[in-house]
Design an enzyme around this catalytic site. Structure first.
Site, short mmCIF file in Angstrom:
data_model
loop_
_atom_site.label_atom_id
_atom_site.label_comp_id
_atom_site.label_asym_id
_atom_site.label_seq_id
_atom_site.Cartn_x
_atom_site.Cartn_y
_atom_site.Cartn_z
N ASP A 47 0.65 -1.22 0.03
CA ASP A 47 0.11 -0.06 0.20
C ASP A 47 0.98 1.15 0.07
O ASP A 47 0.69 2.19 -0.64
CB ASP A 47 -1.08 0.23 1.21
CG ASP A 47 -0.30 -0.65 2.76
OD1 ASP A 47 0.90 -0.68 2.46
OD2 ASP A 47 -1.04 -0.88 3.39
N TYR A 48 1.97 1.16 0.79
CA TYR A 48 2.82 2.61 0.87
C TYR A 48 3.43 2.72 -0.42
O TYR A 48 3.75 3.73 -0.83
CB TYR A 48 3.94 2.16 2.06
CG TYR A 48 5.07 3.32 1.83
CD1 TYR A 48 4.71 4.48 2.27
CD2 TYR A 48 6.23 2.93 1.63
CE1 TYR A 48 6.02 5.49 2.48
CE2 TYR A 48 7.28 3.63 1.60
CZ TYR A 48 7.12 5.18 2.06
OH TYR A 48 7.99 6.09 1.86
#
Length: 412
Positions: free
Chosen positions: A238-239
């Site tokens: 996600d990051y």
């Protein structure tokens, strides 16, 4: 005075000034997150009918729990003109397959399919699970949402309303649905308090602070970055998704609907394990947090400020107590804004749960520092700097992969 005395005095005032500046910056984050929470959360979904583009919903599934059926039904009941749901299951023996089949039989009018069989493209189990669904997704807009999330009927409309030209990703801030038990209150306090302070403040400033529980993005943007499989080497995909989307010159926006976690499996022990795993992931991706994160916790920050005021011994302890009360009040206000109404539990429960969370947070962080291993989806990984990871039992991983991916992919 000796030169060493001047050095000691200079060091003391440097630490004191740093503490003051840092404390003011945390207060700023508190206030900013509260103001932005009032502005964005639970606002009316504003989206013209012509902007409601078709959406493919990708749901990674693994195992069942007591709330799974209800959570999945909220997606089948979405109020949206055109969408498809792809339920992705890796293992053909997973009991969740029977659950999904029953749901599909009960709602034949919904465009939903069950995809059995994953595709091994890296160490990230979630991406391996989603790959077959990603490859057959019909629509440009993709909504990747975890199995433990429940939604309201207008959630997808609200998400798509943020997907304007120049926006590359829309995400939901994780929060928790009210559930029975004191440990549920602790989760609500964490996600609406400490976690929401940084998450919402970052979103208001346009800084990508994203968790992957609910993400809306364009397939064409993903393909320009190498496709979903290019993120399978990361555990914290996600990051990396948010960072690379920003590097492309696109923006990241936060939805006004929190992602309501509603898993039927929850306890204080499971919560602590998850917080430790998340801390390890953050540290592997952003090592600077080794210094910054501990001081953002309420108790260490209060102790730091109190120590800086030891020369006025008569008020140092008073300052610490006032600090705790102020932080508690600010978190309470923010949680009420995230909830959209008054809390569903007594104030006394809030105080006890808040103190327990704040006192255990620093110990969880310290534990994460000394152990670079994480357990995820029944496997053990060693985290590397930069967010990549490697399985520490390659032989067992090969056996598991052979078992899961030995059959052809089936779409039901």
């Amino acid at each position: 005075m000796r030169s060493s005395d001047y050095v000691a005095i200079g060091l003391f005032y440097s630490v004191w000034i740093f503490g003051l500046v840092y404390y003011i910056s945390i207060i700023f984050c508190h206030v900013l997150s509260i103001v932005y929470s009032k502005y964005i959360f639970h606002s009316e979904a504003k989206c013209c009918p012509e902007d409601l583009q078709p959406v493919t919903i990708l749901k990674p599934l693994l195992g069942t729990d007591s709330n799974l059926v209800h959570n999945l039904m909220t997606f089948l009941d979405l109020d949206y003109p055109k969408f498809e749901i792809l339920f992705c299951v890796q293992d053909s023996t997973d009991p969740v397959i029977k659950v999904v089949n029953k749901l599909l039989e009960s709602r034949p009018e919904v465009n939903a399919k069950l995809i059995i069989g994953g595709k091994s493209v890296g160490i990230n189990p979630k991406i391996n699970n989603l790959m077959p669904g990603y490859l057959v997704a019909k629509y440009e807009h993709l909504w990747i949402c975890d199995s433990g999330i429940m939604v309201s009927k207008d959630t997808l409309r609200e998400l798509v309303g943020h997907m304007q030209p120049g926006v590359g990703l829309v995400h939901q801030m994780p929060y928790c649905q009210s559930r029975p038990g004191f440990h549920s209150i602790i989760e609500q306090i964490y996600f609406g308090g400490f976690h929401a302070r940084t998450y919402v403040a970052s979103a208001s400033l346009g800084i990508p602070c994203v968790t992957g529980q609910s993400l809306l993005l364009r397939k064409s943007v993903l393909e320009r970055m190498g496709g979903l499989s290019s993120f399978a080497k990361y555990v914290g995909e996600d990051y990396q998704l948010a960072r690379q989307i920003c590097d492309m010159g696109l923006t990241v926006r936060m939805s006004g609907r929190p992602a309501l976690q509603n898993s039927g499996r929850y306890s204080f022990g499971l919560f602590c394990n998850r917080m430790e795993r998340w801390a390890k992931l953050r540290l592997s991706m952003l090592p600077i947090l080794i210094l910054a994160e501990p001081l953002s916790e309420t108790a260490p920050l209060g102790i730091y400020v109190s120590l800086a005021l030891l020369y006025v011994r008569s008020i140092a302890f008073v300052i610490f107590v006032l600090h705790l009360i102020a932080w508690m009040m600010l978190d309470y206000i923010r949680i009420c804004l995230v909830e959209g109404e008054s809390l569903s539990f007594p104030l006394s429960h809030f105080v006890v749960a808040w103190l327990l969370r704040e006192l255990t947070g620093p110990f969880i962080f310290v534990k994460a520092l000394y152990d670079p291993y994480v357990r995820w989806h029944h496997r053990m990984f060693r985290l590397n700097w930069g967010g990549t990871a490697e399985s520490i039992d390659e032989e067992q991983t090969a056996v598991d992969d052979k078992k899961i991916y030995k059959t052809e992919i089936h779409i039901v």
